[in-house]
Design an enzyme around this catalytic site. Structure first.
Site, PDB file in Angstrom:
ATOM      1  N   ASP A   9      -9.370 -45.765  -1.276  1.00  0.00           N
ATOM      2  CA  ASP A   9      -9.301 -44.903  -2.179  1.00  0.00           C
ATOM      3  C   ASP A   9      -8.440 -45.492  -3.237  1.00  0.00           C
ATOM      4  O   ASP A   9      -7.410 -46.300  -3.122  1.00  0.00           O
ATOM      5  CB  ASP A   9      -8.967 -43.522  -1.646  1.00  0.00           C
ATOM      6  CG  ASP A   9      -8.451 -42.544  -2.641  1.00  0.00           C
ATOM      7  OD1 ASP A   9      -9.849 -42.162  -3.495  1.00  0.00           O
ATOM      8  OD2 ASP A   9      -7.395 -41.947  -2.928  1.00  0.00           O
ATOM      9  N   ASP A  11      -6.224 -43.148  -6.402  1.00  0.00           N
ATOM     10  CA  ASP A  11      -5.161 -42.331  -6.654  1.00  0.00           C
ATOM     11  C   ASP A  11      -4.349 -41.965  -5.464  1.00  0.00           C
ATOM     12  O   ASP A  11      -5.265 -41.442  -4.550  1.00  0.00           O
ATOM     13  CB  ASP A  11      -5.780 -41.048  -7.667  1.00  0.00           C
ATOM     14  CG  ASP A  11      -6.447 -41.624  -8.934  1.00  0.00           C
ATOM     15  OD1 ASP A  11      -5.901 -42.207  -9.569  1.00  0.00           O
ATOM     16  OD2 ASP A  11      -7.649 -41.326  -8.939  1.00  0.00           O
ATOM     17  N   CYS A  80     -17.699 -42.755  -8.119  1.00  0.00           N
ATOM     18  CA  CYS A  80     -18.504 -41.342  -8.344  1.00  0.00           C
ATOM     19  C   CYS A  80     -18.060 -40.914  -9.681  1.00  0.00           C
ATOM     20  O   CYS A  80     -16.884 -40.518  -9.570  1.00  0.00           O
ATOM     21  CB  CYS A  80     -18.203 -40.431  -7.171  1.00  0.00           C
ATOM     22  SG  CYS A  80     -19.173 -38.933  -7.686  1.00  0.00           S
ATOM     23  N   HIS A  82     -19.135 -38.514 -11.261  1.00  0.00           N
ATOM     24  CA  HIS A  82     -19.791 -37.034 -11.334  1.00  0.00           C
ATOM     25  C   HIS A  82     -18.780 -35.888 -11.150  1.00  0.00           C
ATOM     26  O   HIS A  82     -17.615 -36.101 -10.365  1.00  0.00           O
ATOM     27  CB  HIS A  82     -20.904 -36.624 -10.378  1.00  0.00           C
ATOM     28  CG  HIS A  82     -21.850 -37.741 -10.486  1.00  0.00           C
ATOM     29  ND1 HIS A  82     -22.061 -38.635  -9.448  1.00  0.00           N
ATOM     30  CD2 HIS A  82     -22.840 -37.990 -11.487  1.00  0.00           C
ATOM     31  CE1 HIS A  82     -23.133 -39.289  -9.956  1.00  0.00           C
ATOM     32  NE2 HIS A  82     -23.481 -38.985 -11.206  1.00  0.00           N
ATOM     33  N   CYS A  90     -22.807 -38.797  -3.947  1.00  0.00           N
ATOM     34  CA  CYS A  90     -21.766 -39.827  -4.067  1.00  0.00           C
ATOM     35  C   CYS A  90     -20.598 -39.273  -3.911  1.00  0.00           C
ATOM     36  O   CYS A  90     -19.509 -39.862  -3.687  1.00  0.00           O
ATOM     37  CB  CYS A  90     -22.047 -40.882  -5.010  1.00  0.00           C
ATOM     38  SG  CYS A  90     -22.058 -40.092  -6.764  1.00  0.00           S
ATOM     39  N   ASP A 117      -5.930 -40.858   0.995  1.00  0.00           N
ATOM     40  CA  ASP A 117      -4.738 -40.021   1.202  1.00  0.00           C
ATOM     41  C   ASP A 117      -5.243 -38.658   1.522  1.00  0.00           C
ATOM     42  O   ASP A 117      -4.303 -37.863   1.423  1.00  0.00           O
ATOM     43  CB  ASP A 117      -3.810 -40.089  -0.069  1.00  0.00           C
ATOM     44  CG  ASP A 117      -4.321 -39.623  -1.410  1.00  0.00           C
ATOM     45  OD1 ASP A 117      -5.683 -40.036  -1.696  1.00  0.00           O
ATOM     46  OD2 ASP A 117      -3.610 -39.226  -2.175  1.00  0.00           O
TER      47      ASP A 117
END
Length: 177
Positions: A9, A11, A80, A82, A90, A117
């Protein structure tokens, strides 16, 4: 187990606070580049896997993120763009990005690791495909493990890491077993 790939991931995991930061303003944690290089040195593919709904609002572009992940030498990025309300396949916790990566790279997702996280997105997406789950305590990690634990109470992370470097050291040790 021979690990085929690691999904990471953005952020709160690679850098930042867990909140959106535009790629031109985003800074990885001081140890993140070293940690990513450790995976590359062990011939483990690394893929970014991130929800970035600000793209749908016009606040950034997919290309901004792809360039950022290329600068960190990721093998690929699954993003993703969206809104959470778009009901796409997704947006984590749905496994669409992981399934896309599996198809594109012929991965056995049970031989992959997901580092993130947020329990209610990252850990749930990883769990749904049988990937090893590592929750980092940076970004939203501590809160995810404590005050928001009820949102993903039925899932246990395989490892809780202080940060990305700790997570990757654990992965490398497991990969050598």
């Amino acid at each position: 187990m021979k690990i085929e790939a690691v999904f990471i991931d953005r952020d709160g995991t690679i850098g930042g606070t867990g909140h959106f930061i535009h790629p031109k303003d985003f800074s990885p944690f001081s140890f993140s580049r070293t940690a990513l290089q450790m995976l590359k040195d062990n011939n483990i593919k690394i893929f970014a896997c991130t929800n970035q709904h600000r793209i749908s609002r016009g606040e950034a572009t997919l290309d901004d993120f792809y360039k950022e992940f290329q600068s960190y030498e990721f093998d690929d990025a699954f993003i993703c763009p969206h809104s959470p309300d778009d009901d796409c396949i997704c947006h984590k916790p749905k496994p669409g990005m992981l399934l896309e990566a599996s198809k594109k790279y012929k991965l056995d997702l049970t031989k992959t690791v997901f580092i993130g996280d947020v329990g209610s997105t990252d850990m749930m997406a990883a769990h749904s495909v049988g990937a090893t789950k590592i929750l980092v305590l940076t970004g939203w990690g501590y809160g995810s493990l404590n005050q928001y634990r009820k949102e993903w109470a039925e899932i246990e992370p395989d490892y809780v890491a202080e940060d990305l470097l700790d997570a990757i050291k654990w992965i490398i040790s497991k990969n050598k077993e």
